[in-house]
Motif scaffolding. Structure first.
Motif, PDB file in Angstrom:
ATOM      1  N   PRO A 209     -15.180  -0.849  15.033  1.00  0.00           N
ATOM      2  CA  PRO A 209     -14.782   0.571  15.085  1.00  0.00           C
ATOM      3  C   PRO A 209     -15.201   1.325  13.826  1.00  0.00           C
ATOM      4  CG  PRO A 209     -12.918  -0.850  15.559  1.00  0.00           C
ATOM      5  CD  PRO A 209     -14.022  -1.734  15.069  1.00  0.00           C
ATOM      6  N   GLU A 210     -15.263   2.634  13.955  1.00  0.00           N
ATOM      7  CA  GLU A 210     -15.630   3.452  12.805  1.00  0.00           C
ATOM      8  C   GLU A 210     -14.632   3.241  11.657  1.00  0.00           C
ATOM      9  OE1 GLU A 210     -16.380   7.517  13.744  1.00  0.00           O
ATOM     10  OE2 GLU A 210     -17.622   6.902  15.443  1.00  0.00           O
ATOM     11  N   ALA A 211     -15.123   3.488  10.428  1.00  0.00           N
ATOM     12  CA  ALA A 211     -14.348   3.162   9.236  1.00  0.00           C
ATOM     13  C   ALA A 211     -12.945   3.788   9.255  1.00  0.00           C
ATOM     14  CB  ALA A 211     -15.122   3.600   7.993  1.00  0.00           C
ATOM     15  N   ARG A 212     -12.871   5.061   9.686  1.00  0.00           N
ATOM     16  CA  ARG A 212     -11.539   5.705   9.601  1.00  0.00           C
ATOM     17  C   ARG A 212     -10.580   5.061  10.604  1.00  0.00           C
ATOM     18  NH1 ARG A 212     -10.927   8.661  13.970  1.00  0.00           N
ATOM     19  NH2 ARG A 212     -12.928   9.007  14.977  1.00  0.00           N
ATOM     20  N   VAL A 213     -11.092   4.634  11.737  1.00  0.00           N
ATOM     21  CA  VAL A 213     -10.241   3.976  12.748  1.00  0.00           C
ATOM     22  C   VAL A 213      -9.769   2.622  12.215  1.00  0.00           C
ATOM     23  CG1 VAL A 213     -10.191   3.067  15.119  1.00  0.00           C
ATOM     24  CG2 VAL A 213     -11.543   5.123  14.583  1.00  0.00           C
ATOM     25  N   LEU A 214     -10.708   1.895  11.612  1.00  0.00           N
ATOM     26  CA  LEU A 214     -10.357   0.586  11.046  1.00  0.00           C
ATOM     27  C   LEU A 214      -9.341   0.736   9.926  1.00  0.00           C
ATOM     28  CD1 LEU A 214     -13.696  -1.398  10.711  1.00  0.00           C
ATOM     29  CD2 LEU A 214     -11.629  -2.135  11.911  1.00  0.00           C
ATOM     30  N   ALA A 215      -9.570   1.746   9.057  1.00  0.00           N
ATOM     31  CA  ALA A 215      -8.664   1.936   7.920  1.00  0.00           C
ATOM     32  C   ALA A 215      -7.252   2.195   8.423  1.00  0.00           C
ATOM     33  CB  ALA A 215      -9.156   3.092   7.049  1.00  0.00           C
ATOM     34  N   GLU A 216      -7.141   3.029   9.457  1.00  0.00           N
ATOM     35  CA  GLU A 216      -5.806   3.344   9.981  1.00  0.00           C
ATOM     36  C   GLU A 216      -5.177   2.113  10.641  1.00  0.00           C
ATOM     37  OE1 GLU A 216      -5.443   6.667  12.799  1.00  0.00           O
ATOM     38  OE2 GLU A 216      -3.565   5.649  13.367  1.00  0.00           O
ATOM     39  N   ALA A 217      -6.011   1.368  11.389  1.00  0.00           N
ATOM     40  CA  ALA A 217      -5.490   0.177  12.072  1.00  0.00           C
ATOM     41  C   ALA A 217      -4.959  -0.827  11.055  1.00  0.00           C
ATOM     42  CB  ALA A 217      -6.591  -0.457  12.923  1.00  0.00           C
ATOM     43  N   VAL A 218      -5.706  -1.015   9.979  1.00  0.00           N
ATOM     44  CA  VAL A 218      -5.307  -1.999   8.977  1.00  0.00           C
ATOM     45  C   VAL A 218      -4.042  -1.526   8.254  1.00  0.00           C
ATOM     46  CG1 VAL A 218      -6.023  -3.031   6.795  1.00  0.00           C
ATOM     47  CG2 VAL A 218      -7.616  -2.985   8.719  1.00  0.00           C
ATOM     48  N   GLU A 219      -3.947  -0.225   8.020  1.00  0.00           N
ATOM     49  CA  GLU A 219      -2.737   0.305   7.383  1.00  0.00           C
ATOM     50  C   GLU A 219      -1.516   0.067   8.281  1.00  0.00           C
ATOM     51  OE1 GLU A 219      -3.176   4.346   6.012  1.00  0.00           O
ATOM     52  OE2 GLU A 219      -0.984   4.518   5.856  1.00  0.00           O
ATOM     53  N   ARG A 220      -1.722   0.304   9.580  1.00  0.00           N
ATOM     54  CA  ARG A 220      -0.597   0.087  10.514  1.00  0.00           C
ATOM     55  C   ARG A 220      -0.229  -1.390  10.586  1.00  0.00           C
ATOM     56  NH1 ARG A 220      -2.753   3.445  15.286  1.00  0.00           N
ATOM     57  NH2 ARG A 220      -1.554   1.988  16.558  1.00  0.00           N
ATOM     58  N   LEU A 221      -1.237  -2.249  10.522  1.00  0.00           N
ATOM     59  CA  LEU A 221      -0.958  -3.695  10.511  1.00  0.00           C
ATOM     60  C   LEU A 221      -0.103  -4.034   9.291  1.00  0.00           C
ATOM     61  CD1 LEU A 221      -1.456  -6.667  11.450  1.00  0.00           C
ATOM     62  CD2 LEU A 221      -3.534  -6.640  10.040  1.00  0.00           C
ATOM     63  N   GLY A 222      -0.465  -3.446   8.132  1.00  0.00           N
ATOM     64  CA  GLY A 222       0.290  -3.700   6.898  1.00  0.00           C
ATOM     65  C   GLY A 222       1.736  -3.251   7.043  1.00  0.00           C
ATOM     66  N   ASN A 223       1.939  -2.057   7.589  1.00  0.00           N
ATOM     67  CA  ASN A 223       3.311  -1.550   7.759  1.00  0.00           C
ATOM     68  C   ASN A 223       4.098  -2.451   8.713  1.00  0.00           C
ATOM     69  OD1 ASN A 223       2.756   0.564   6.102  1.00  0.00           O
ATOM     70  ND2 ASN A 223       2.264   1.999   7.770  1.00  0.00           N
ATOM     71  N   PHE A 224       3.432  -2.848   9.779  1.00  0.00           N
ATOM     72  CA  PHE A 224       4.076  -3.715  10.769  1.00  0.00           C
ATOM     73  C   PHE A 224       4.510  -5.031  10.119  1.00  0.00           C
ATOM     74  CE2 PHE A 224       3.555  -7.229  13.777  1.00  0.00           C
ATOM     75  CZ  PHE A 224       4.444  -6.871  14.781  1.00  0.00           C
ATOM     76  N   LEU A 225       3.584  -5.626   9.351  1.00  0.00           N
ATOM     77  CA  LEU A 225       3.884  -6.932   8.749  1.00  0.00           C
ATOM     78  C   LEU A 225       5.010  -6.840   7.727  1.00  0.00           C
ATOM     79  CD1 LEU A 225       0.294  -8.439   8.167  1.00  0.00           C
ATOM     80  CD2 LEU A 225       2.041  -9.264   9.779  1.00  0.00           C
ATOM     81  N   SER A 226       5.128  -5.657   7.081  1.00  0.00           N
ATOM     82  CA  SER A 226       6.111  -5.557   6.000  1.00  0.00           C
ATOM     83  C   SER A 226       7.538  -5.759   6.519  1.00  0.00           C
ATOM     84  CB  SER A 226       5.980  -4.214   5.273  1.00  0.00           C
ATOM     85  OG  SER A 226       6.333  -3.179   6.154  1.00  0.00           O
ATOM     86  N   SER A 227       7.781  -5.483   7.803  1.00  0.00           N
ATOM     87  CA  SER A 227       9.155  -5.685   8.297  1.00  0.00           C
ATOM     88  C   SER A 227       9.194  -6.735   9.414  1.00  0.00           C
ATOM     89  CB  SER A 227       9.705  -4.357   8.826  1.00  0.00           C
ATOM     90  OG  SER A 227       8.853  -3.889   9.842  1.00  0.00           O
ATOM     91  N   TYR A 228       8.092  -7.411   9.656  1.00  0.00           N
ATOM     92  CA  TYR A 228       8.049  -8.353  10.790  1.00  0.00           C
ATOM     93  C   TYR A 228       8.574  -9.726  10.384  1.00  0.00           C
ATOM     94  CZ  TYR A 228       6.261 -10.957  14.802  1.00  0.00           C
ATOM     95  OH  TYR A 228       6.142 -11.755  15.915  1.00  0.00           O
ATOM     96  N   ARG A 229       9.491 -10.251  11.167  1.00  0.00           N
ATOM     97  CA  ARG A 229      10.009 -11.613  10.926  1.00  0.00           C
ATOM     98  C   ARG A 229      10.032 -12.344  12.256  1.00  0.00           C
ATOM     99  NH1 ARG A 229       9.066 -10.046   6.970  1.00  0.00           N
ATOM    100  NH2 ARG A 229      10.219  -9.462   5.132  1.00  0.00           N
ATOM    101  N   GLN A 230       9.817 -13.647  12.194  1.00  0.00           N
ATOM    102  CA  GLN A 230       9.939 -14.443  13.432  1.00  0.00           C
ATOM    103  C   GLN A 230      11.084 -15.412  13.289  1.00  0.00           C
ATOM    104  OE1 GLN A 230       6.292 -16.423  14.563  1.00  0.00           O
ATOM    105  NE2 GLN A 230       5.598 -14.643  15.703  1.00  0.00           N
TER     106      GLN A 230
END
Ligand code: PLP
Length: 407
Positions: A386-407
């Motif tokens: 994907p284009e850079a801006r799409v990737l940047a946003e996706a990776v940022e969202r992944l980071g936010n998701f992981l920050s509160s994700y627990r299994q």
């Protein structure tokens, strides 16, 4: 009327292909509800705005009125000649001719044919871990036993040669090398390839070289074909149009046989037989192959610094490595990142579940590391198309998701 229950065959028990796995059903459900899902699961350039090079499209269209008959099973002579010419420019690549080239409906079909022709029950094949999972799946489907050699993340994902050689048994028939690698993006230096060829030589192994990303290289990375360091060994080299030429949907690939053939006449006859049973590869796509190999390497502008693929790799890699508890070897080639989630920070017990939860929460579809025959639930694979801006946003969202994700 009583209809007998139909189950899948037992031989599918070990066949795994998570890149298009169960989470796709959930992604389709989300889409049906009107959500946009960012699918970073397949290396399909067309899905991210990469156009087919126009010379390829034009030549294929021009061929269509006369390309409606079956071709020879190995492929049309002129397209196989184009494959020979492609390698002639490399003085180190062993000499071969059109009779040593097989065209297929993508590399996938050629891998399937080769494994079926090669393996008897219990025959072992050395396959990297992580791997492109089709190699493992087709080994299992052909009654063989996939044996995974470790690639070492601390060494830039280079194969662990000692581990690899320790796995050789009298049943080992072949060694699979994926270079540049999917999913890690590693490109192996010449010394590594020489060492891999030495192991194959010591134990009389067939070399299977998957080099579909050989022209997708970043910065100073150089690709050395495995066949070029092993002219005295039987080596099958696989490549195709899906990635370098961005026409994955045309289903067009080739396989080149190099090295001594005398000891392998039966196996090569087996490949010939299987090539005939599927009649031939799609003929218009064979014309596309001829056009592609005869033309300019239009991938070059995309991989150069400032080029789209180069920038996307950088943006995604920088973003991922700034997430706490995430590290990632920077890929030297191919179209993927394979980040590690530090188990001390992110306690993941089930990486398929993580991928599912990320999809439901963020509408981003990745593939879990275990889907690439990686043994522990601590990696993800991300496509960098994907284009850079799409990737940047996706990776940022992944980071936010992981920050509160627990299994
Ligand atoms: N080999 C590797 C390493 C791949 O990544 C892929 C596709 O992603 C293939 C083979 C299959 O390619 P094709 O589209 O030619 O079947």
């Amino acid at each position: 009327m009583h209809l007998r229950p139909l189950d899948q065959s037992a031989k599918l028990k070990d066949v795994l292909y998570e890149i298009r796995g169960a989470t796709l059903t959930e992604a389709a459900r989300l889409e049906a509800e009107g959500h946009a899902v960012l699918k970073l699961n397949t290396g399909n350039p067309a899905a991210f705005g990469f156009e087919a090079p126009h010379q390829i499209v034009r030549d294929m269209i021009a061929a269509i009125p006369t390309a409606h008959g079956y071709s020879e099973s190995q492929g049309i002579q002129s397209a196989r000649r184009a494959v020979v010419t492609r390698y002639e420019t490399d003085p180190d690549f062993p000499v071969f001719d059109v009779e040593d080239v097989y065209l297929g409906n993508g590399v996938s079909e050629l891998i399937t044919m080769v494994m079926q022709a090669l393996l008897d029950e219990g025959d072992e094949v050395l396959i990297p871990s992580p791997d492109y999972p089709l190699w493992t799946a087709m080994t299992s489907l052909s009654d063989g036993k996939p044996v995974h050699y470790r690639c070492d993340e601390t060494q830039g994902w280079q194969p662990d040669l000692e581990h690899l050689e320790s796995l050789v048994t009298p049943r080992t028939k072949a060694l699979v090398v994926i270079n540049p690698n999917n999913p890690t993006g590693a490109v192996y230096p010449r010394e590594t390839l020489v060492a891999l060829a030495d192991i194959a030589r010591r134990h009389s192994l067939l070399l299977l070289a998957d080099e579909i990303y050989d022209r997708i290289l970043f910065d100073d990375a150089v690709h050395t074909p495995l066949a070029s360091v092993a002219p005295d060994l039987l080596c099958l080299t696989f490549n195709g149009l899906s990635k370098t030429y961005r026409v994955a949907g045309y289903r067009s690939g080739w396989m080149v046989v190099t090295g001594p053939r005398e000891h392998a006449a039966g196996f090569l006859e087996g490949i010939q037989l299987l090539a005939s049973t599927r009649l031939c590869a799609n003929v218009p796509a064979q014309h596309a192959l001829q056009a592609a190999l005869g033309g300019v390497q239009s991938i070059d502008a995309l991989i150069a610094p400032g080029g789209r693929l180069h920038e996307q790799r950088d943006v995604a890699w920088r973003g991922l490595t700034s997430i706490p508890g995430v590290t990632c070897v920077r890929p030297d080639g191919a179209l993927y990142l394979f980040p590690r989630l530090d188990p001390e920070v992110h306690e993941i017990h089930d990486d398929a579940r993580l991928v599912y939860d990320l999809l439901v929460s963020e509408h981003i579809l990745l593939v879990q590391g275990t889907g690439f025959n990686w043994p522990t639930p601590d990696h993800l694979r991300i496509v960098t198309l994907p284009e850079a801006r799409v990737l940047a946003e996706a990776v940022e969202r992944l980071g936010n998701f992981l920050s509160s994700y627990r299994q």
